[in-house]
Design a protein around this motif. Structure first.
Motif, PDB file in Angstrom:
ATOM      1  N   LEU A  37      11.709  10.559  -5.911  1.00 36.54           N
ATOM      2  CA  LEU A  37      10.993  10.045  -4.747  1.00 36.54           C
ATOM      3  C   LEU A  37      11.685   8.785  -4.256  1.00 36.54           C
ATOM      4  O   LEU A  37      12.021   7.906  -5.047  1.00 36.54           O
ATOM      5  CB  LEU A  37       9.538   9.706  -5.125  1.00 36.54           C
ATOM      6  N   ALA A  38      11.908   8.692  -2.944  1.00 40.72           N
ATOM      7  CA  ALA A  38      12.420   7.458  -2.333  1.00 40.72           C
ATOM      8  C   ALA A  38      11.561   7.118  -1.119  1.00 40.72           C
ATOM      9  O   ALA A  38      11.516   7.879  -0.162  1.00 40.72           O
ATOM     10  CB  ALA A  38      13.876   7.631  -1.925  1.00 40.72           C
ATOM     11  N   ASP A  39      10.851   5.993  -1.206  1.00 38.94           N
ATOM     12  CA  ASP A  39      10.043   5.502  -0.089  1.00 38.94           C
ATOM     13  C   ASP A  39      10.859   4.384   0.553  1.00 38.94           C
ATOM     14  O   ASP A  39      10.981   3.294   0.004  1.00 38.94           O
ATOM     15  CB  ASP A  39       8.707   4.980  -0.638  1.00 38.94           C
ATOM     16  N   LEU A  40      11.444   4.663   1.723  1.00 38.81           N
ATOM     17  CA  LEU A  40      12.423   3.745   2.287  1.00 38.81           C
ATOM     18  C   LEU A  40      11.822   2.613   3.122  1.00 38.81           C
ATOM     19  O   LEU A  40      12.548   1.843   3.730  1.00 38.81           O
ATOM     20  CB  LEU A  40      13.446   4.539   3.105  1.00 38.81           C
ATOM     21  N   GLY A  41      10.510   2.507   3.137  1.00 39.14           N
ATOM     22  CA  GLY A  41       9.894   1.375   3.839  1.00 39.14           C
ATOM     23  C   GLY A  41      10.099   0.130   3.006  1.00 39.14           C
ATOM     24  O   GLY A  41       9.821   0.121   1.817  1.00 39.14           O
ATOM     25  N   SER A  69      -1.492   0.174   8.871  1.00 35.38           N
ATOM     26  CA  SER A  69      -0.750   0.367  10.130  1.00 35.38           C
ATOM     27  C   SER A  69       0.718   0.702   9.874  1.00 35.38           C
ATOM     28  O   SER A  69       1.377   1.326  10.690  1.00 35.38           O
ATOM     29  CB  SER A  69      -0.856  -0.886  10.990  1.00 35.38           C
ATOM     30  N   ARG A  70       1.253   0.299   8.708  1.00 40.09           N
ATOM     31  CA  ARG A  70       2.654   0.577   8.387  1.00 40.09           C
ATOM     32  C   ARG A  70       2.942   2.065   8.270  1.00 40.09           C
ATOM     33  O   ARG A  70       4.080   2.499   8.367  1.00 40.09           O
ATOM     34  CB  ARG A  70       3.048  -0.100   7.073  1.00 40.09           C
ATOM     35  N   SER A  71       1.883   2.853   8.031  1.00 41.38           N
ATOM     36  CA  SER A  71       2.105   4.298   7.847  1.00 41.38           C
ATOM     37  C   SER A  71       2.380   5.008   9.178  1.00 41.38           C
ATOM     38  O   SER A  71       2.739   6.178   9.194  1.00 41.38           O
ATOM     39  CB  SER A  71       0.892   4.931   7.161  1.00 41.38           C
ATOM     40  N   LEU A  94       0.868  -1.184   0.000  1.00 39.70           N
ATOM     41  CA  LEU A  94       0.000   0.000   0.000  1.00 39.70           C
ATOM     42  C   LEU A  94       0.895   1.221   0.000  1.00 39.70           C
ATOM     43  O   LEU A  94       1.703   1.390   0.913  1.00 39.70           O
ATOM     44  CB  LEU A  94      -0.854   0.026   1.274  1.00 39.70           C
ATOM     45  N   PRO A  95       0.801   2.075  -1.016  1.00 39.04           N
ATOM     46  CA  PRO A  95       1.690   3.242  -1.010  1.00 39.04           C
ATOM     47  C   PRO A  95       1.362   4.177   0.162  1.00 39.04           C
ATOM     48  O   PRO A  95       0.207   4.509   0.392  1.00 39.04           O
ATOM     49  CB  PRO A  95       1.430   3.915  -2.354  1.00 39.04           C
ATOM     50  N   VAL A  96       2.391   4.545   0.886  1.00 38.68           N
ATOM     51  CA  VAL A  96       2.229   5.377   2.075  1.00 38.68           C
ATOM     52  C   VAL A  96       2.245   6.861   1.686  1.00 38.68           C
ATOM     53  O   VAL A  96       2.984   7.265   0.794  1.00 38.68           O
ATOM     54  CB  VAL A  96       3.368   5.044   3.071  1.00 38.68           C
ATOM     55  N   LEU A  97       1.419   7.665   2.365  1.00 41.05           N
ATOM     56  CA  LEU A  97       1.387   9.128   2.158  1.00 41.05           C
ATOM     57  C   LEU A  97       1.307   9.493   0.663  1.00 41.05           C
ATOM     58  O   LEU A  97       1.984  10.400   0.196  1.00 41.05           O
ATOM     59  CB  LEU A  97       2.635   9.767   2.790  1.00 41.05           C
TER      60      LEU A  97
END
Length: 303
Positions: free
Chosen positions: A96-100, A289-291, A8-11
């Protein structure tokens, strides 16, 4: 496997808005994952826009977007500048870098990321590299182990943990998740799930040299962004957030020493778009919940 299950993409909305996408620009998604952010960037791009995505993960590659505006680079984002040059996109409008780590990786037992499953202690995000978590546990010295558990996992008894591993590893090799849990079980402190999650996080960061890769990405982003181009990062860990915050503010990773006698301050590399990190809304927290620990920071290249 559907995209929802994958990642799920965050933010998402906040990121797309703050990237301030130009329809004809060139954008980089340094962490493709399940492609959620990439799809949203693509929707904002016109026919002449370009999107270059990086992901070293096999599963992410299988999930790639087939679109002539998209270039998929199956590499760690620490090679950003080299591959942008190779793909004739030396200057870009946004990164963009989503580090999760993709939650999909945590849910794939054989990758060894998750404490919930049995599997080999692997944890490599790029299976073409050689260092695994099992090798770290088998060969690293006590001081080095203590340091990674302390720094990367904020493990309360990092010293005892490192001592225990070194003392018992000859008699009890730790090749699988079950082997490892059995060895450290007597010294687990507090909530066992939380403790193991911190220990696993430390190993994962060490196996993949995640902080080194992030520093490389940030340094290179300053070289490849056009003036007015934007850098957006989503971090899930205080160490990463500290690196990003410092770099966006000062353009380096050193603690800036204020010189009261300096006649001029060096020109700033970036202008902060977010003074404080953007965090998830209540609505997002309910569905993902990961967000909870996600922090988005955005800065604009000045010149």
């Amino acid at each position: 496997m559907g995209e929802q299950q994958y990642h799920l993409p965050v933010l998402l909305q906040e990121t797309i808005t703050l990237l301030n996408i130009h329809p004809e620009g060139i954008y980089v998604d340094a962490t493709f994952g399940g492609g959620g952010h990439a799809k949203a960037i693509l929707e904002k791009l016109g026919e002449k826009g370009r999107l270059i995505v990086f992901d070293q993960d096999e599963d992410a590659y299988r999930n790639r977007i087939i679109d002539e505006r998209v270039t998929f680079v199956q590499q760690n984002f620490r090679h950003l500048q080299r591959f942008l040059k190779f793909h004739k996109a030396e200057q870009v409008d946004g990164i963009l870098a989503d580090l999760g780590v993709s939650s999909h990786q945590f849910d794939t037992a054989e990758r060894g990321f998750s404490t919930r499953f049995e599997g080999d202690l692997d944890m490599r995000m790029d299976t073409r590299t050689t260092l695994t978590a099992a090798q770290i546990l088998a060969t690293w010295g006590e001081a080095r182990l203590q340091l990674i558990f302390q720094e990367y996992g904020e493990v309360t008894n990092a010293k005892t943990l490192a001592q225990t591993i070194v003392k018992l590893r000859k008699a009890h090799p730790m090749r699988t998740i079950t082997d490892f849990k059995a060895v450290i079980q007597p010294i687990v402190k507090g909530n066992p799930q939380k403790y193991l999650a911190q220990v696993f996080q430390a190993l994962r960061i060490a196996v993949n040299d995640e902080l080194g890769a992030l520093k490389d990405l940030l340094t290179q982003s300053a070289n490849v962004l056009k003036p007015g181009g934007r850098l957006a990062t989503i971090t899930f860990h205080s160490l990463e957030d500290r690196l990003v915050k410092g770099f966006m503010k000062t353009g380096s990773f050193e603690e800036a020493q204020e010189d009261p006698f300096a006649m001029e301050t060096p020109p700033k590399l970036f202008r902060l778009i977010t003074k404080k990190p953007v965090t998830a809304s209540d609505a997002e927290l309910k569905i993902n919940s990961r967000s909870r620990s996600a922090k988005l920071r955005v800065a604009e290249k000045t010149s």
